[in-house]
Motif scaffolding. Sequence first.
Motif, PDB file in Angstrom:
ATOM      1  N   ASN A 143       0.778  -1.111  -0.032  1.00 26.23           N
ATOM      2  CA  ASN A 143       0.022  -0.167  -0.041  1.00 26.23           C
ATOM      3  C   ASN A 143       0.988   1.197   0.009  1.00 26.23           C
ATOM      4  OD1 ASN A 143      -2.774  -0.917  -0.300  1.00 26.23           O
ATOM      5  ND2 ASN A 143      -2.632  -1.560   1.938  1.00 26.23           N
ATOM      6  N   VAL A 144       0.593   2.191  -0.747  1.00 26.85           N
ATOM      7  CA  VAL A 144       1.413   3.462  -1.228  1.00 26.85           C
ATOM      8  C   VAL A 144       0.326   4.630  -0.733  1.00 26.85           C
ATOM      9  CG1 VAL A 144       2.637   4.789  -2.810  1.00 26.85           C
ATOM     10  CG2 VAL A 144       3.019   2.299  -2.565  1.00 26.85           C
ATOM     11  N   VAL A 145       1.069   5.761  -0.414  1.00 29.80           N
ATOM     12  CA  VAL A 145       0.305   6.830  -0.507  1.00 29.80           C
ATOM     13  C   VAL A 145       1.505   7.957  -0.903  1.00 29.80           C
ATOM     14  CG1 VAL A 145      -0.454   9.009   1.021  1.00 29.80           C
ATOM     15  CG2 VAL A 145      -0.795   6.596   1.729  1.00 29.80           C
ATOM     16  N   ILE A 146       1.039   8.542  -1.953  1.00 30.79           N
ATOM     17  CA  ILE A 146       1.788   9.666  -2.611  1.00 30.79           C
ATOM     18  C   ILE A 146       1.239  11.099  -2.194  1.00 30.79           C
ATOM     19  CG2 ILE A 146       2.737  10.642  -4.725  1.00 30.79           C
ATOM     20  CD1 ILE A 146       2.471   7.592  -5.901  1.00 30.79           C
ATOM     21  N   LEU A 147       2.051  11.980  -1.613  1.00 26.62           N
ATOM     22  CA  LEU A 147       1.780  13.236  -1.287  1.00 26.62           C
ATOM     23  C   LEU A 147       2.532  14.402  -2.248  1.00 26.62           C
ATOM     24  CD1 LEU A 147       1.850  12.778   2.549  1.00 26.62           C
ATOM     25  CD2 LEU A 147      -0.288  12.717   1.362  1.00 26.62           C
ATOM     26  N   GLU A 148       1.755  15.227  -2.436  1.00 28.16           N
ATOM     27  CA  GLU A 148       2.135  16.422  -3.451  1.00 28.16           C
ATOM     28  C   GLU A 148       2.047  18.012  -2.321  1.00 28.16           C
ATOM     29  OE1 GLU A 148       2.108  18.073  -7.742  1.00 28.16           O
ATOM     30  OE2 GLU A 148       0.310  18.286  -6.681  1.00 28.16           O
ATOM     31  N   PRO A 149       3.249  18.191  -1.353  1.00 27.50           N
ATOM     32  CA  PRO A 149       3.156  19.255  -0.933  1.00 27.50           C
ATOM     33  C   PRO A 149       3.207  20.538  -1.470  1.00 27.50           C
ATOM     34  CG  PRO A 149       5.285  18.354  -0.687  1.00 27.50           C
ATOM     35  CD  PRO A 149       4.528  17.344  -1.645  1.00 27.50           C
ATOM     36  N   GLN A 150       4.127  20.528  -2.761  1.00 24.45           N
ATOM     37  CA  GLN A 150       4.117  21.620  -3.448  1.00 24.45           C
ATOM     38  C   GLN A 150       4.259  21.268  -5.299  1.00 24.45           C
ATOM     39  OE1 GLN A 150       7.667  23.865  -2.412  1.00 24.45           O
ATOM     40  NE2 GLN A 150       9.023  22.413  -3.263  1.00 24.45           N
ATOM     41  N   ARG A 151       4.390  22.101  -6.068  1.00 20.34           N
ATOM     42  CA  ARG A 151       4.407  21.623  -7.086  1.00 20.34           C
ATOM     43  C   ARG A 151       5.644  21.066  -7.839  1.00 20.34           C
ATOM     44  NH1 ARG A 151       4.024  25.968 -12.468  1.00 20.34           N
ATOM     45  NH2 ARG A 151       4.108  24.532 -14.165  1.00 20.34           N
ATOM     46  N   ASP A 152       5.662  20.041  -8.454  1.00 18.21           N
ATOM     47  CA  ASP A 152       6.595  19.188  -8.913  1.00 18.21           C
ATOM     48  C   ASP A 152       7.507  18.474  -7.672  1.00 18.21           C
ATOM     49  OD1 ASP A 152       6.236  19.479 -11.632  1.00 18.21           O
ATOM     50  OD2 ASP A 152       7.366  21.282 -11.374  1.00 18.21           O
ATOM     51  N   THR A 153       6.674  18.352  -6.714  1.00 19.34           N
ATOM     52  CA  THR A 153       7.471  17.512  -5.342  1.00 19.34           C
ATOM     53  C   THR A 153       6.494  16.611  -4.858  1.00 19.34           C
ATOM     54  OG1 THR A 153       8.643  19.484  -4.700  1.00 19.34           O
ATOM     55  CG2 THR A 153       8.425  17.800  -3.112  1.00 19.34           C
ATOM     56  N   LEU A 154       6.938  15.331  -4.790  1.00 17.12           N
ATOM     57  CA  LEU A 154       6.408  14.163  -4.237  1.00 17.12           C
ATOM     58  C   LEU A 154       6.865  13.419  -3.176  1.00 17.12           C
ATOM     59  CD1 LEU A 154       5.179  12.539  -7.559  1.00 17.12           C
ATOM     60  CD2 LEU A 154       3.629  14.238  -6.284  1.00 17.12           C
ATOM     61  N   PHE A 155       5.918  13.325  -2.055  1.00 13.61           N
ATOM     62  CA  PHE A 155       6.461  12.256  -0.955  1.00 13.61           C
ATOM     63  C   PHE A 155       5.975  10.968  -1.194  1.00 13.61           C
ATOM     64  CE2 PHE A 155       7.151  16.210   2.046  1.00 13.61           C
ATOM     65  CZ  PHE A 155       8.159  16.482   1.225  1.00 13.61           C
ATOM     66  N   VAL A 156       6.508   9.636  -1.464  1.00 17.64           N
ATOM     67  CA  VAL A 156       6.084   8.535  -1.638  1.00 17.64           C
ATOM     68  C   VAL A 156       6.266   7.702  -0.483  1.00 17.64           C
ATOM     69  CG1 VAL A 156       6.316   6.548  -3.080  1.00 17.64           C
ATOM     70  CG2 VAL A 156       6.704   8.681  -4.236  1.00 17.64           C
ATOM     71  N   LEU A 157       5.326   7.307   0.224  1.00 19.36           N
ATOM     72  CA  LEU A 157       5.366   6.570   1.476  1.00 19.36           C
ATOM     73  C   LEU A 157       4.744   5.060   1.044  1.00 19.36           C
ATOM     74  CD1 LEU A 157       3.792   9.133   3.965  1.00 19.36           C
ATOM     75  CD2 LEU A 157       6.326   8.865   3.158  1.00 19.36           C
ATOM     76  N   SER A 158       5.430   3.796   1.282  1.00 21.18           N
ATOM     77  CA  SER A 158       5.072   2.798   0.960  1.00 21.18           C
ATOM     78  C   SER A 158       5.352   1.846   1.934  1.00 21.18           C
ATOM     79  CB  SER A 158       5.677   2.265  -0.297  1.00 21.18           C
ATOM     80  OG  SER A 158       7.139   2.013  -0.277  1.00 21.18           O
ATOM     81  N   GLY A 159       4.339   0.546   2.017  1.00 19.18           N
ATOM     82  CA  GLY A 159       4.750  -0.372   3.111  1.00 19.18           C
ATOM     83  C   GLY A 159       3.722  -0.399   4.161  1.00 19.18           C
ATOM     84  N   GLU A 202      10.478   7.905  -0.297  1.00 14.39           N
ATOM     85  CA  GLU A 202      10.984   8.527  -1.351  1.00 14.39           C
ATOM     86  C   GLU A 202      10.500   9.781  -1.710  1.00 14.39           C
ATOM     87  OE1 GLU A 202      11.777   5.675  -4.708  1.00 14.39           O
ATOM     88  OE2 GLU A 202      11.640   7.428  -6.289  1.00 14.39           O
ATOM     89  N   VAL A 203      11.524  10.757  -1.778  1.00 13.60           N
ATOM     90  CA  VAL A 203      11.177  12.116  -2.416  1.00 13.60           C
ATOM     91  C   VAL A 203      11.488  12.390  -3.808  1.00 13.60           C
ATOM     92  CG1 VAL A 203      11.579  14.744  -2.201  1.00 13.60           C
ATOM     93  CG2 VAL A 203      11.435  12.917  -0.047  1.00 13.60           C
ATOM     94  N   ARG A 204      10.592  13.006  -4.366  1.00 12.24           N
ATOM     95  CA  ARG A 204      10.743  13.091  -6.037  1.00 12.24           C
ATOM     96  C   ARG A 204      10.502  14.382  -6.068  1.00 12.24           C
ATOM     97  NH1 ARG A 204      11.104   8.375  -8.755  1.00 12.24           N
ATOM     98  NH2 ARG A 204      10.511   9.530 -10.611  1.00 12.24           N
ATOM     99  N   GLN A 205      11.617  15.234  -6.872  1.00 16.68           N
ATOM    100  CA  GLN A 205      11.372  16.719  -7.132  1.00 16.68           C
ATOM    101  C   GLN A 205      11.782  16.867  -8.856  1.00 16.68           C
ATOM    102  OE1 GLN A 205      13.951  18.234  -3.789  1.00 16.68           O
ATOM    103  NE2 GLN A 205      12.771  20.059  -4.805  1.00 16.68           N
ATOM    104  N   GLY A 206      10.833  17.658  -9.532  1.00 16.31           N
ATOM    105  CA  GLY A 206      11.028  17.449 -11.011  1.00 16.31           C
ATOM    106  C   GLY A 206      11.085  16.230 -11.694  1.00 16.31           C
ATOM    107  N   GLY A 207      10.645  15.336 -11.143  1.00 15.70           N
ATOM    108  CA  GLY A 207      10.302  13.835 -11.973  1.00 15.70           C
ATOM    109  C   GLY A 207      11.561  12.911 -11.616  1.00 15.70           C
ATOM    110  N   ALA A 208      12.318  13.428 -10.685  1.00 17.21           N
ATOM    111  CA  ALA A 208      13.707  12.501 -10.165  1.00 17.21           C
ATOM    112  C   ALA A 208      13.720  12.484  -8.765  1.00 17.21           C
ATOM    113  CB  ALA A 208      14.926  13.406 -10.838  1.00 17.21           C
ATOM    114  N   PRO A 209      14.203  11.250  -8.328  1.00 13.29           N
ATOM    115  CA  PRO A 209      14.393  11.152  -7.028  1.00 13.29           C
ATOM    116  C   PRO A 209      15.526  11.922  -6.154  1.00 13.29           C
ATOM    117  CG  PRO A 209      15.324   9.183  -7.930  1.00 13.29           C
ATOM    118  CD  PRO A 209      14.664  10.033  -8.871  1.00 13.29           C
ATOM    119  N   VAL A 210      15.423  12.594  -5.119  1.00 16.08           N
ATOM    120  CA  VAL A 210      16.290  13.025  -4.277  1.00 16.08           C
ATOM    121  C   VAL A 210      16.517  12.601  -2.683  1.00 16.08           C
ATOM    122  CG1 VAL A 210      16.079  15.282  -5.354  1.00 16.08           C
ATOM    123  CG2 VAL A 210      14.691  15.001  -3.291  1.00 16.08           C
ATOM    124  N   ASP A 211      17.767  12.867  -2.288  1.00 13.09           N
ATOM    125  CA  ASP A 211      17.697  12.224  -0.848  1.00 13.09           C
ATOM    126  C   ASP A 211      16.679  12.547   0.131  1.00 13.09           C
ATOM    127  OD1 ASP A 211      18.591  11.356   1.735  1.00 13.09           O
ATOM    128  OD2 ASP A 211      20.627  12.057   1.289  1.00 13.09           O
TER     129      ASP A 211
END
Length: 379
Positions: free
Chosen positions: A293-309, A359-368
Amino acid sequence: MMRRAALALVVALLATGAAAAQDDPAHAASAAARQLERAAASLDAATSARDRVRALTETVQAYEAGLAAMREGMRRVATRETTLSRKLAAREQEISRLIGVLQVIETSAPPVLLVHPSGPMGSARSAMMLADVTPGLNAQAAELRRDVEELRTLRILQANAAEGLKTALAGVQQARAGLSQAVAERTDLPRRFIEDPVRTAILLGSTETLDAFADGLAEMSDTPIPESDADISAQKGHLPLPVQGVILHRARQADAAGVRREGMILATRPRALVTAPVAATIRYRGPLLDLGNVVILEPQRDTLFVLSGLAEVFGEAGEVIPAGSPVGLMGGQTPENGAILSLSGDGTGTDHPETLYIEVRQGGAPVDPETWFQTDKDG
């Protein structure tokens, strides 16, 4: 709905644990007790569905903090009890000799004690030696009395904790059930879009990677999704982690199998509550690929927080949720009293068997993720 009496009992128990524990566990237990009191007040004052969600979220977090503090405190109590028991057992012969000497001093008649074979001078020297030895014997006896009394107190505390933990575990389970219901009944959140289940199913069936799925999120609605105007750049590096836990693997750090992932993995306790670290739009929630099960949050434009498990996920895609809102629960079974008080898992990680991938994604790519979340990386 939880009863105030159950909370009051846990608060009293935590206060007792705080008095018995030392250093950080005592402070944590006291803080958890105050948090429980605040949660009870919020729960009693809740009127709208949204208020109930917030109050129940705070209550579940208070129970989690309280149980963690109690676990650490009672482990210290058990460790101290073991230390005292071993100390008293090691001094058993010394105790026997001490008791024998004290009994002789107490039962011997005064004339016998004052007569010495070498005459008056010997008697005087014996009296002086006895006067020197007696305070030491008394001090040892007092120390032993303190140890025995402390051991008795610790055992009483352990017995009381077992009953209190039973109430606390029932309380947290009831709070989680109430929270699930309150979230399902919530209808007053703003929405950025309405998910189209057919489009979502097509997207799920046509993508094989998280990258591809994240890139196709805009296809989940049959109307264009408005761009977010939120800006959380000022909070970068200071966001709280979405769940109580410990970092198991950092971004791109190899695990035992040599696998490197773009996000971090947190080890959590069973049934731990997962919350939104910041106000965000739920872009997706549900099963995804092999991530559970995954939750994908968008806190601002082009930024995603992916939470899985997660085992359970809350909310609906398109909802804009406030910071701290519940988004799901971890899996596993809530441990019983014996497991919580057991020393067997102390420091081994066995009390954090569940894992949350972030996982954090910005502009379509993962970041630390640690560029966004506050961790102990620099501490």
